[in-house]
Design a protein around this motif. Structure first.
Motif, PDB file in Angstrom:
ATOM      1  N   CYS A   1       0.805  -1.234   0.000  1.00  0.00           N
ATOM      2  CA  CYS A   1       0.000   0.000   0.000  1.00  0.00           C
ATOM      3  C   CYS A   1       0.829   1.272   0.000  1.00  0.00           C
ATOM      4  O   CYS A   1       0.307   2.347  -0.336  1.00  0.00           O
ATOM      5  CB  CYS A   1      -0.912   0.028   1.233  1.00  0.00           C
ATOM      6  SG  CYS A   1      -2.113  -1.309   1.298  1.00  0.00           S
ATOM      7  N   MET A   2       2.106   1.174   0.397  1.00  0.00           N
ATOM      8  CA  MET A   2       2.883   2.383   0.604  1.00  0.00           C
ATOM      9  C   MET A   2       3.040   3.212  -0.658  1.00  0.00           C
ATOM     10  O   MET A   2       2.979   4.447  -0.619  1.00  0.00           O
ATOM     11  CB  MET A   2       4.274   2.020   1.160  1.00  0.00           C
ATOM     12  CG  MET A   2       4.257   1.647   2.627  1.00  0.00           C
ATOM     13  SD  MET A   2       3.478   2.919   3.665  1.00  0.00           S
ATOM     14  CE  MET A   2       4.554   4.303   3.375  1.00  0.00           C
ATOM     15  N   GLY A   3       3.247   2.556  -1.805  1.00  0.00           N
ATOM     16  CA  GLY A   3       3.384   3.299  -3.051  1.00  0.00           C
ATOM     17  C   GLY A   3       2.139   4.103  -3.369  1.00  0.00           C
ATOM     18  O   GLY A   3       2.209   5.292  -3.704  1.00  0.00           O
ATOM     19  N   HIS A   4       0.989   3.436  -3.228  1.00  0.00           N
ATOM     20  CA  HIS A   4      -0.265   4.122  -3.538  1.00  0.00           C
ATOM     21  C   HIS A   4      -0.550   5.234  -2.537  1.00  0.00           C
ATOM     22  O   HIS A   4      -1.019   6.319  -2.909  1.00  0.00           O
ATOM     23  CB  HIS A   4      -1.422   3.128  -3.545  1.00  0.00           C
ATOM     24  CG  HIS A   4      -2.752   3.778  -3.782  1.00  0.00           C
ATOM     25  ND1 HIS A   4      -3.726   3.818  -2.823  1.00  0.00           N
ATOM     26  CD2 HIS A   4      -3.247   4.449  -4.847  1.00  0.00           C
ATOM     27  CE1 HIS A   4      -4.779   4.468  -3.288  1.00  0.00           C
ATOM     28  NE2 HIS A   4      -4.521   4.854  -4.511  1.00  0.00           N
ATOM     29  N   ILE A   5      -0.273   5.006  -1.258  1.00  0.00           N
ATOM     30  CA  ILE A   5      -0.497   6.045  -0.250  1.00  0.00           C
ATOM     31  C   ILE A   5       0.361   7.275  -0.553  1.00  0.00           C
ATOM     32  O   ILE A   5      -0.111   8.418  -0.470  1.00  0.00           O
ATOM     33  CB  ILE A   5      -0.203   5.504   1.158  1.00  0.00           C
ATOM     34  CG1 ILE A   5      -1.243   4.453   1.551  1.00  0.00           C
ATOM     35  CG2 ILE A   5      -0.187   6.630   2.181  1.00  0.00           C
ATOM     36  CD1 ILE A   5      -0.951   3.754   2.856  1.00  0.00           C
TER      37      ILE A   5
END
Length: 340
Positions: A271-275
């Protein structure tokens, strides 16, 4: 003297008729070289107050645009070439890359023409085309970020049904819905702008035809247009942010129920990339739009620089962030680079 027919024409063009004398007098017509039938041609000033530095300002513009094109076309090439990347997450990533290319291409070539070659003129049709494509692509970008949040929610909270829920056919339909939403919400803006009368002031203090900036130089009543644009910003932005926030609340709840720390780390890494992309895009978008409408005490060149930062920086950084944060995509990219 002003007969009823010419009086109606004066009202339509937005000029002032007082009693018998009608419309613009001959002196003003000659001074501005305008006739009522003139097709409006606007002048984009670039960044007011920083005209002497335009040639230098163009360098970071050109650099960001070049990196944006290289990064986003690399994403499209890699996903198209690698069969293993034909997954929902990467298909949404391709949609985001397409919107980034359109957004930056709508703005940067014209801005470079202003900065380097003093090509400041733009026709009404060109102005409306630019603002339409830019606004549609921006709304599509926001909707794609919502779809990507939903993708992460399904992948983490319902992994066994992931391939069933997000099949390629459904992703294609979702992409069509995103496109139609952008068209339907944006189309009233150029239609209302095309009906506004423009008198002698056709100078737009901006690097591109931003809808609000164009409306402000009109000599007609643009109150409804300004209200419509603000309502759309608040409603669509509010809905998109609410859906993204809801998705990540459910994701966090699901992650906290997992006992394994390794599983925690893996779920968060996905999720970190999208966040990162979401926070960067929405922060720039909301800050730029709200300061443009309500930041009356802020210098004009600050408004314009913020608007351009929103249109340049996220499209440039999105492929870099995903390339670093998404291990599978990063490995495929590195493998292809070393092979070449």
């Amino acid at each position: 003297m002003c007969n009823p027919r010419s009086l109606r024409f004066c009202l339509f063009t937005g000029t002032l008729c007082i009693s018998e004398p009608c419309c613009l007098n001959n002196h003003l017509m000659a001074a501005f070289n305008l006739t009522p039938s003139d097709t409006p041609t606007f002048i984009l000033t670039g960044i007011p107050g920083l005209e002497d530095a335009h040639a230098w300002i163009a360098i970071p513009f050109a650099t960001c645009y070049t990196l944006c094109l290289l990064g986003n076309f690399s994403v499209l090439f890699m996903v198209g070439k690698e069969q293993t990347l034909h997954q929902p997450m990467y298909l949404f990533f391709c949609m985001l890359a397409l919107t980034d290319i359109v957004i930056s291409t709508c703005v940067v070539p014209k801005a470079l023409g202003i900065f380097w070659f003093n090509l400041k003129g733009i026709s009404l049709s060109g102005c409306l085309t630019q603002t339409t494509f830019l606004n549609v692509a921006s709304l599509m970008q926001a909707a794609v970020l919502v779809a990507m949040a939903f993708d992460r929610y399904v992948a983490i909270c319902n992994p066994l049904r992931y391939a069933t829920i997000l099949s390629n056919a459904r992703i294609a339909k979702l992409g069509l819905v995103i496109f139609i939403r952008g068209i339907l919400c944006v189309l009233p803006v150029p239609l209302m702008l095309s009906r506004l009368p423009f008198c002698d002031n056709r100078i737009i203090p901006h690097t591109y035809c931003e809808g609000i900036a164009v409306a402000k130089i009109s000599c007609g009543d643009h109150t409804f247009l300004m209200l419509y644009d603000l309502v759309m910003l608040l409603i669509l932005g509010g809905i998109d942010l609410t859906l993204i926030g809801l998705s990540y609340c459910l994701i966090i709840r699901a992650v906290l129920r997992i006992s394994s720390k390794k599983a925690h780390q893996k779920a968060l890494n996905t999720c970190m990339g999208h966040i990162s992309v979401m926070l960067m895009s929405f922060t720039f978008y909301l800050f730029s739009n709200l300061t443009h409408r309500f930041g009356q005490g802020i210098a004009p060149h600050v408004h314009i620089i913020l608007s351009n930062v929103y249109l340049l920086v996220p499209p440039m950084l999105n492929p870099i962030i995903y390339g670093v944060k998404t291990k599978e995509f990063h490995d495929k990219m590195r493998k292809n680079i070393f092979r070449r």
